[in-house]
Motif scaffolding. Structure first.
Motif, PDB file in Angstrom:
ATOM      1  N   UNK A 325       0.841  -1.198   0.000  1.00 19.86           N
ATOM      2  CA  UNK A 325       0.000   0.000   0.000  1.00 19.86           C
ATOM      3  C   UNK A 325       0.874   1.245   0.000  1.00 19.86           C
ATOM      4  N   UNK A 326       1.923   1.232   0.805  1.00 17.48           N
ATOM      5  CA  UNK A 326       2.836   2.377   0.856  1.00 17.48           C
ATOM      6  C   UNK A 326       3.461   2.642  -0.509  1.00 17.48           C
ATOM      7  N   UNK A 327       3.837   1.584  -1.210  1.00 14.63           N
ATOM      8  CA  UNK A 327       4.411   1.748  -2.549  1.00 14.63           C
ATOM      9  C   UNK A 327       3.398   2.346  -3.514  1.00 14.63           C
ATOM     10  N   UNK A 328       2.172   1.821  -3.480  1.00 17.57           N
ATOM     11  CA  UNK A 328       1.121   2.343  -4.361  1.00 17.57           C
ATOM     12  C   UNK A 328       0.784   3.793  -3.990  1.00 17.57           C
ATOM     13  N   UNK A 329       0.713   4.075  -2.696  1.00 18.63           N
ATOM     14  CA  UNK A 329       0.420   5.433  -2.219  1.00 18.63           C
ATOM     15  C   UNK A 329       1.505   6.402  -2.671  1.00 18.63           C
ATOM     16  N   UNK A 330       2.754   6.004  -2.496  1.00 16.32           N
ATOM     17  CA  UNK A 330       3.871   6.865  -2.882  1.00 16.32           C
ATOM     18  C   UNK A 330       3.851   7.130  -4.378  1.00 16.32           C
ATOM     19  N   UNK A 331       3.530   6.115  -5.156  1.00 16.94           N
ATOM     20  CA  UNK A 331       3.457   6.288  -6.608  1.00 16.94           C
ATOM     21  C   UNK A 331       2.336   7.243  -6.993  1.00 16.94           C
ATOM     22  N   UNK A 341       8.222   8.819 -10.948  1.00 16.18           N
ATOM     23  CA  UNK A 341       8.525   7.601 -10.191  1.00 16.18           C
ATOM     24  C   UNK A 341       9.058   8.008  -8.824  1.00 16.18           C
ATOM     25  N   UNK A 342       8.178   8.150  -7.902  1.00 18.37           N
ATOM     26  CA  UNK A 342       8.560   8.615  -6.563  1.00 18.37           C
ATOM     27  C   UNK A 342       9.362   7.557  -5.825  1.00 18.37           C
ATOM     28  N   UNK A 343      10.371   7.999  -5.115  1.00 21.26           N
ATOM     29  CA  UNK A 343      11.221   7.127  -4.314  1.00 21.26           C
ATOM     30  C   UNK A 343      10.807   7.214  -2.847  1.00 21.26           C
ATOM     31  N   UNK A 344      11.430   6.384  -2.034  1.00 24.09           N
ATOM     32  CA  UNK A 344      11.141   6.449  -0.604  1.00 24.09           C
ATOM     33  C   UNK A 344      11.529   7.815  -0.038  1.00 24.09           C
ATOM     34  N   UNK A 351       4.676  13.754   2.516  1.00 25.99           N
ATOM     35  CA  UNK A 351       4.134  13.809   3.864  1.00 25.99           C
ATOM     36  C   UNK A 351       4.216  15.196   4.473  1.00 25.99           C
ATOM     37  N   UNK A 352       5.283  15.913   4.161  1.00 22.44           N
ATOM     38  CA  UNK A 352       5.439  17.275   4.667  1.00 22.44           C
ATOM     39  C   UNK A 352       4.345  18.180   4.107  1.00 22.44           C
ATOM     40  N   UNK A 353       4.068  18.045   2.810  1.00 23.60           N
ATOM     41  CA  UNK A 353       2.998  18.856   2.215  1.00 23.60           C
ATOM     42  C   UNK A 353       1.662  18.556   2.872  1.00 23.60           C
ATOM     43  N   UNK A 354       1.348  17.282   3.053  1.00 24.63           N
ATOM     44  CA  UNK A 354       0.072  16.916   3.649  1.00 24.63           C
ATOM     45  C   UNK A 354      -0.051  17.443   5.076  1.00 24.63           C
ATOM     46  N   UNK A 355       1.021  17.392   5.826  1.00 24.68           N
ATOM     47  CA  UNK A 355       0.988  17.913   7.195  1.00 24.68           C
ATOM     48  C   UNK A 355       0.709  19.413   7.201  1.00 24.68           C
TER      49      UNK A 355
END
Length: 473
Positions: A325-331, A341-344, A351-355
């Motif tokens: 899920x984390x991989x799909x979410x990040x993508x 192609x977002x990396x870890x 996450x910073x933007x969402x916060x």
């Protein structure tokens, strides 16, 4: 009868304990609200008579080849297991092969009581029917796997709910199938080995003909569900009732009850009036789907010759799901900020933007849509909060070839905003279906700028904010 529906039914050939055969309960005075002609064409359905369309999709006439039935299933509802649920207000008319060669169910929803109604009236009122029609078609246009709406009709009858008497309606829903996690739970809970095996064989033949064994099936369902939930989160969608009986084996979004889309972003957003403790809040959906897949795994264990080994293997698959899920979410969210192609490492930027969005009550949809237009800072109570993030983001985008193009097709301009849905329902109850038609037209092209519909992209004024959504049963 002029209507032709090319039924090719298979579910009805499963053992009788899988379902109850019955016909719809006729209604007083059906009238067509909307018939989805393009979808009908895909399904090979031909008819140009509105009276006949109303009669068929209200259940007053049974088309040739139909073999209506109510399916049996069980399910965990808000964590509590019910060994028998089933279609309490729906009937599977039958199945067709669409123009792409895919088998699809045609189901009436609100067609009267069945043996699974559990004291309910088996009916639906107009509001939930229109909500599901609009939201499911919007989800399709957004590119997310979903059931579809083929028709909506009024019944000419009154349905009684807590709010009193309301106009009755029936939705015709199209799905890849109506097989659910709860369908497997139904037979597992009864220790019905033969029924469980028959269900497994049917599911594999219909949806996953390439799989080799229950472990492989579980892995495939997990893969589809991981991608689906990441897709929901990328458009700010909150299902509201992620019970196991509302989790489709096909990986489609199913059962739009108290669903909603976020306006201002907050990870713990809840709308459903029946979700008192936030079990199915926006951010919890990624955790709940793992729990639901654990229930599917448990139901599949009896099919394995070595059950101890199966428990070990299935547990490993379920435990690996959060990373999927984390991989799909990040993508998905990487594309939303222009990263192909977002990396870890990019997950921290996202996450910073969402916060910052949560702290500043930034509108979820409009903030992401405005990233490439240069106006995203206007969404923040404190624009400086965006400016601090933007510097890092711009530096990251220098490594991307076409960030604007990526963002344009990852961020919708239009979603079915809750206040517009409620306004549409209120108008329809009064006999005005123009807002319903307008929403369908605009939401059919959610990624296109439509200046004439800019009001539908506007977040709600304080007086328009929808605090709760309701199931409608």
């Amino acid at each position: 009868m002029n209507m032709n529906i090319p039924f090719q039914n298979t579910y009805v050939h499963l053992p009788p304990r899988f379902f109850t055969r019955q016909t719809a309960v006729p209604v007083k005075a059906p009238r067509v609200i909307r018939f989805n002609a393009p979808l009908a064409d895909e399904l090979g359905i031909t008819c140009d008579d509105s009276i006949e369309i109303a009669e068929v999709f209200a259940g007053n006439r049974q088309p040739g080849g139909a073999d209506p039935l109510a399916q049996a299933y069980a399910g965990h509802q808000f964590g509590g297991f019910s060994p028998q649920l089933g279609d309490g207000r729906a009937l599977l008319l039958g199945e067709v092969i669409d123009s792409a060669g895919q088998r699809r169910d045609i189901q009436l929803k609100g067609s009267g009581p069945t043996p699974y109604s559990r004291m309910g009236d088996g009916r639906a009122w107009l509001g939930p029917v229109l909500r599901e029609y609009v939201v499911s078609e919007a989800m399709h246009a957004l590119g997310l796997p979903t059931t579809r709406a083929l028709a909506a009709v009024t019944t000419g009858e009154t349905v009684y709910r807590e709010a009193g008497g309301l106009p009755g309606a029936i939705l015709t829903r199209v799905a890849s199938s109506h097989l659910r996690v709860g369908t497997f739970q139904y037979f597992a809970a009864r220790r019905d080995q033969d029924g469980l095996q028959a269900l497994y064989d049917y599911t594999v033949a219909r949806h996953y003909p390439h799989v080799e064994g229950p472990a492989h099936l579980l892995a495939e369902v997990i893969r589809r569900q991981a991608r689906l939930i990441a897709g929901w989160m990328a458009v700010g969608f909150i299902h509201g009732v992620m019970n196991t009986d509302n989790t489709a084996i096909s990986g489609e979004t199913i059962d739009y009850g108290p669903c909603a889309f976020m306006d201002a972003y907050h990870p713990q957003t809840v709308f459903s009036s029946i979700d008192a403790h936030g079990r199915y809040a926006y951010d919890n959906q990624a955790h709940v789907i793992v729990w639901n897949m654990a229930q599917l795994a448990t139901a599949l264990v009896p099919l394995m010759p070595d059950q101890d080994e199966a428990i070990e293997d299935f547990t490993a698959l379920v435990h690996a799901m959060p990373d999927q899920i984390e991989t799909e979410w990040r993508s998905a969210f990487g594309r939303k900020i222009g990263i192909a192609r977002a990396t870890t490492a990019d997950a921290a930027l996202i996450g910073d933007l969402l916060a910052r969005m949560a702290d500043n009550r930034a509108d979820f949809t409009n903030t992401f849509r405005a990233l490439y237009s240069g106006s995203a800072r206007d969404q923040f109570l404190d624009p400086a909060a965006f400016d601090d993030w933007e510097t890092q983001w711009r530096a990251r985008l220098t490594a991307e070839q076409d960030p604007k193009g990526i963002m344009a097709i990852a961020n919708p301009a239009f979603i079915p905003r809750n206040h517009r849905i409620e306004q549409m329902i209120e108008a329809a109850v009064s006999g005005d279906f123009a807002p319903f038609e307008r929403l369908l037209t605009v939401l059919a092209n959610p990624y296109q700028d439509q200046p004439e519909a800019s009001d539908l992209a506007r977040p709600p004024h304080p007086s328009e904010v929808v605090q709760q959504t309701y199931c409608g049963t």
